[in-house]
Design a protein around this motif. Structure first.
Motif, PDB file in Angstrom:
ATOM      1  N   THR A 202       0.816  -1.219   0.000  1.00  0.00           N
ATOM      2  CA  THR A 202       0.000   0.000   0.000  1.00  0.00           C
ATOM      3  C   THR A 202       0.860   1.285   0.000  1.00  0.00           C
ATOM      4  O   THR A 202       0.596   2.170  -0.806  1.00  0.00           O
ATOM      5  CB  THR A 202      -0.995   0.012   1.181  1.00  0.00           C
ATOM      6  OG1 THR A 202      -0.384  -0.575   2.305  1.00  0.00           O
ATOM      7  CG2 THR A 202      -2.258  -0.739   0.860  1.00  0.00           C
ATOM      8  N   PRO A 203       1.899   1.398   0.872  1.00  0.00           N
ATOM      9  CA  PRO A 203       2.696   2.632   0.806  1.00  0.00           C
ATOM     10  C   PRO A 203       3.363   2.815  -0.561  1.00  0.00           C
ATOM     11  O   PRO A 203       3.513   3.928  -1.045  1.00  0.00           O
ATOM     12  CB  PRO A 203       3.752   2.453   1.895  1.00  0.00           C
ATOM     13  CG  PRO A 203       3.212   1.401   2.796  1.00  0.00           C
ATOM     14  CD  PRO A 203       2.369   0.518   1.950  1.00  0.00           C
TER      15      PRO A 203
ATOM     16  N   LEU B 298       1.025   4.480  -3.177  1.00  0.00           N
ATOM     17  CA  LEU B 298       0.934   5.933  -3.024  1.00  0.00           C
ATOM     18  C   LEU B 298       2.222   6.591  -3.526  1.00  0.00           C
ATOM     19  O   LEU B 298       2.186   7.601  -4.245  1.00  0.00           O
ATOM     20  CB  LEU B 298       0.678   6.267  -1.548  1.00  0.00           C
ATOM     21  CG  LEU B 298       0.437   7.714  -1.184  1.00  0.00           C
ATOM     22  CD1 LEU B 298      -0.666   8.323  -2.022  1.00  0.00           C
ATOM     23  CD2 LEU B 298       0.081   7.851   0.289  1.00  0.00           C
ATOM     24  N   ARG B 299       3.347   5.990  -3.148  1.00  0.00           N
ATOM     25  CA  ARG B 299       4.634   6.565  -3.567  1.00  0.00           C
ATOM     26  C   ARG B 299       4.740   6.535  -5.099  1.00  0.00           C
ATOM     27  O   ARG B 299       5.236   7.469  -5.706  1.00  0.00           O
ATOM     28  CB  ARG B 299       5.777   5.773  -2.928  1.00  0.00           C
ATOM     29  CG  ARG B 299       7.052   6.567  -2.832  1.00  0.00           C
ATOM     30  CD  ARG B 299       8.130   5.870  -2.048  1.00  0.00           C
ATOM     31  NE  ARG B 299       8.332   4.502  -2.446  1.00  0.00           N
ATOM     32  CZ  ARG B 299       8.217   3.464  -1.635  1.00  0.00           C
ATOM     33  NH1 ARG B 299       7.874   3.648  -0.380  1.00  0.00           N
ATOM     34  NH2 ARG B 299       8.435   2.245  -2.066  1.00  0.00           N
TER      35      ARG B 299
ATOM     36  N   PHE C 182      -7.552   3.800   0.534  1.00  0.00           N
ATOM     37  CA  PHE C 182      -6.944   3.050   1.652  1.00  0.00           C
ATOM     38  C   PHE C 182      -7.879   3.069   2.862  1.00  0.00           C
ATOM     39  O   PHE C 182      -8.052   2.073   3.555  1.00  0.00           O
ATOM     40  CB  PHE C 182      -5.617   3.677   2.073  1.00  0.00           C
ATOM     41  CG  PHE C 182      -4.477   3.446   1.120  1.00  0.00           C
ATOM     42  CD1 PHE C 182      -4.621   2.658  -0.012  1.00  0.00           C
ATOM     43  CD2 PHE C 182      -3.238   4.019   1.357  1.00  0.00           C
ATOM     44  CE1 PHE C 182      -3.580   2.452  -0.887  1.00  0.00           C
ATOM     45  CE2 PHE C 182      -2.185   3.822   0.491  1.00  0.00           C
ATOM     46  CZ  PHE C 182      -2.355   3.041  -0.634  1.00  0.00           C
TER      47      PHE C 182
END
Lengths: 587, 148
Positions: B80-81, B84-85, B130
């Motif tokens: 998930t991170p 976004l990145r 999210f």
């Protein structure tokens, strides 16, 4: 008027490594500035860099008055190499240690003698451009110089840091020395690869070209490397020529920091009007205090980020706020409302700036939106962590449900089909793995080898409760570091891998729990150790690839030359035979 | 203005794709496992949807697009991170290419601002997705716990 010289240096272990093997030396009176990045063996890297530093400082201080500067720097580095090599040969634990060096000796306020060996770098900041003035002594850099790799390929090469030269690897080192003429306003940056390996060139350029003092600049550079992952020790020295005021005048108007700061009252008013004082994130503070906590802190963070062109301060602001809020089991909506208010107030500032200078307003909006994106990334990161946690809870609940084993409900739909992703281990297996890791750490503690903890943690994460997240390639690369590909460099790591595997498996085997759980934990740990050894072997093979490729090409060339030689020899024999026949005919 | 931005975006698309392909592994390790063709095909569709948004910014359309991108990146194996990145990096990459390829001046600044606005809105959408996912996971956990 001779320009002033201001210098400052900073070194930091970074976020991953427990020991700092870098070291620096800054002495304005002597005019000597040195960054060293040690490598190899337990304590070897730190020892190598410190020995080399002491030798260089000693030789330069003794020869400063009567030896030509370039010669002095070469002699200092070569003697340091000999001393490190000698110490490594004498002490088995330090065997194979080495260090890079980049050193500047100011012979006048306008002339710098730059010496370097390895991949620690020197940069020159002039006219708002940061230019590298040293070439890395790495195998990849040499392949670029030989035209066998493009600079872009080199930048992304997994082993860009495999060195071709260092101090201590051999008794004598080849040192590159150059003289740089400096002008007022110039800045020199000396750094270890823990900086340029974890920060983009443009970010470094913005920080070094900013208005902050030399001391703040080194702090910002270290923070930048940490924000980029902080995977290595990081060191930076800034040497600036000339007065600070000149740099400040040129940097301030462009950054938008001043325009933003001048409108902080407007920003706070909009925040207040939109009800920021009542935000639950302020935790029951009086509205005035809430504004101070949520709005003024953001305003200051944005100001510092605009001034230095980084996102570090807004990140820190958002990180602390969001983590605290979620730790208190706060919901998402108030966080999003807070950032909506901050965004609306920021756009009010942009509109006010635009009435005076539309283009400047556009640039300010770009900078502010980027600060707000940083905030969103922090929120997203925390939500991502919560999702993973919720998933783990779900899996744990599923596993502890009271369905008896081997009922129809537990039979796979497709017999023998394996799951593509590993499932987290059962709680009792995790307990066994955790205890096993702690016992193994205790068992290995007397060796005081920081690699042991790194290996055990990686294996534990891969084997147990974080199953699937363990990236053995990353751990293997971290263990490999930037060492030279040689037996003496690799043996200590292989020994550490062996020691960890033996201690870890023995510790698990001794756990007093159900035999089935113990067997599962033992098997998971054994597989994880095997994966790490496998990943390390691949990383080692990769490290040797450029050399192997060169060797293969050389072999091909040799083979072609042999064929040509054979053809020529055959031709010669024929010519000799013809000559003999002709001679006989003549006779 | 919107159509001229779309034209500029169209002129930069190939360069953006080339840079993406070259630097895919540095964005996320999972992209390193994909072929150049696969990266080009998937990111071309992302860039086309971004271009449409620049022509007529529609929150509903953006939400739909970002949902698709999130599903696609999850399929590539991104955490998930990392998702976004990746979307933020993609926006940064377009800005970087624009600054390298276009002449400095107010027109470029306006284009960059609109791309950064899009980047911000995209990041916000991903964060909202999210949150929805977290809420749904928590509801599922609560049902599971009650059931057991």
């Amino acid at each position: 008027m001779a320009p002033d010289i201001n210098a400052s240096g900073r070194t930091d272990p970074g976020l991953i490594r427990s020991e700092n093997q870098d070291c620096i030396f800054v002495d304005q009176d002597m005019g000597l500035y040195v960054v060293l990045d040690g490598m190899g063996g337990h304590q070897g890297g730190a020892t190598a860099s410190r020995i080399a530093r002491d030798v260089i400082v000693d030789i330069v201080s003794r020869g400063l008055q009567h030896t030509e500067a370039a010669k002095l720097m070469t002699e200092a580095c070569q003697t340091a190499s000999a001393r490190v090599h000698q110490e490594g040969a004498r002490n088995r634990e330090l065997h194979g240690m080495g260090t890079t060096v980049v050193a500047v000796l100011m012979t006048s306020a306008r002339t710098a003698i730059v010496a370097h060996v390895g991949d620690s770098r020197a940069y020159l900041m002039r006219d708002q451009r940061l230019r590298r003035i040293t070439n890395d002594h790495s195998i990849v850099a040499e392949l670029v110089a030989a035209g066998r790799l493009t600079p872009d390929q080199a930048e992304d090469h997994p082993h860009a840091s495999v060195l071709s030269r260092n101090l201590g690897g051999l008794p004598s080192a080849e040192v590159d020395v150059q003289a740089i003429e400096l002008a007022t306003g110039d800045r020199l940056l000396l750094c270890s690869d823990g900086l340029n390996g974890f920060a983009s060139h443009s970010a470094m350029e913005q920080i070094v070209g900013g208005s902050a003092s030399a001391s703040s600049t080194t702090l910002d550079l270290v923070e930048l490397a940490k924000r980029g992952g902080g995977g290595d020790n990081v060191s930076a020295i800034i040497i600036e020529i000339g007065e600070q005021k000149q740099r400040k005048r040129s940097a301030m108007p462009d950054s938008g920091a001043r325009a933003w700061w001048q409108r902080r009252r407007l920003f706070a008013d909009v925040c207040q009007r939109m009800g920021l004082g009542d935000s639950p994130l302020a935790g029951g503070l009086a509205p005035g205090e809430a504004i101070d906590l949520l709005c003024n802190s953001f305003c200051e963070a944005v100001f510092h980020d605009l001034e230095k062109t980084t996102g570090v301060h807004v990140w820190t602001y958002a990180d602390s706020l969001v983590k605290t809020w979620f730790a208190r089991e706060g919901s998402f909506a108030p966080i999003q409302e807070l950032f909506d208010i901050l965004r609306a107030a920021s756009l009010a500032v942009v509109r006010d700036v635009s009435t005076q200078d539309e283009n400047f307003g556009v640039c300010l909006e770009i900078a502010l939106l980027r600060a707000l994106i940083v905030g969103e990334m922090v929120i997203g990161g925390e939500l991502g962590a919560s999702i993973r946690q919720a998933n783990e809870q779900f899996v744990a609940a599923e596993r502890t449900s009271e369905l008896p084993d081997n009922t129809f409900a537990n039979i796979a739909t497709v017999p023998f089909a394996a799951l593509s992703a590993p499932m987290p281990a059962a709680p009792e297996v995790n307990r066994c793995l955790r205890q096993g890791m702690q016992d193994a750490e205790e068992r290995l503690a007397p060796a005081r080898n920081p690699r042991h903890a790194e290996i055990l943690r990686a294996v534990h994460n891969s084997a147990g409760e974080f199953s699937g997240d363990g990236d053995m390639t990353m751990t293997a690369k971290s263990l490999y570091g930037n060492r030279l590909l040689s037996e003496q460099e690799l043996v200590p790591i292989l020994e550490a891998l062996d020691a960890c595997r033996a201690a870890h498996l023995m510790a698990i085997d001794w756990q007093d729990i159900a035999p089935t759980a113990r067997a599962t934990a033992y098997r998971s740990a054994a597989l994880a150790h095997q994966s790490l050894s496998h990943a390390f072997a691949l990383v080692t093979v990769d490290a040797g690839k450029p050399t192997t490729d060169m060797l293969r090409e050389m072999n091909q060339t040799t083979s072609q030359m042999r064929e040509t030689l054979a053809r020529n020899e055959q031709l010669l024999t024929q010519l000799e035979s013809t000559h003999d026949t002709a001679e006989e005919t003549l006779l | 203005m919107a159509s001229s931005h779309a034209e500029i975006f169209g002129s930069l698309r190939t360069r953006v794709l080339d840079t993406l392909v070259d630097s895919r592994q540095s964005i996320d390790d999972s992209f390193g496992a994909l072929s150049e063709e696969e990266i080009r095909r998937n990111f071309l569709s992302v860039l086309e949807q971004m271009q449409k948004y620049l022509i007529s910014p529609s929150p509903a359309q953006l939400h739909q697009s970002v949902s698709k991108w999130t599903a696609m990146f999850l399929g590539f194996g991104l955490s998930t991170p990392s998702i976004l990145r990746t979307v933020v990096t993609l926006g940064d990459l377009i800005v970087q290419v624009a600054k390298n390829e276009l002449p400095a001046g107010p027109a470029t600044n306006l284009f960059v601002r609109d791309v950064v606005r899009l980047n911000f809105n995209t990041a916000r959408e991903v964060v909202a997705i999210f949150n929805d996912e977290l809420e749904s996971q928590r509801r599922q956990n609560a049902r599971g716990l009650r059931g057991s």
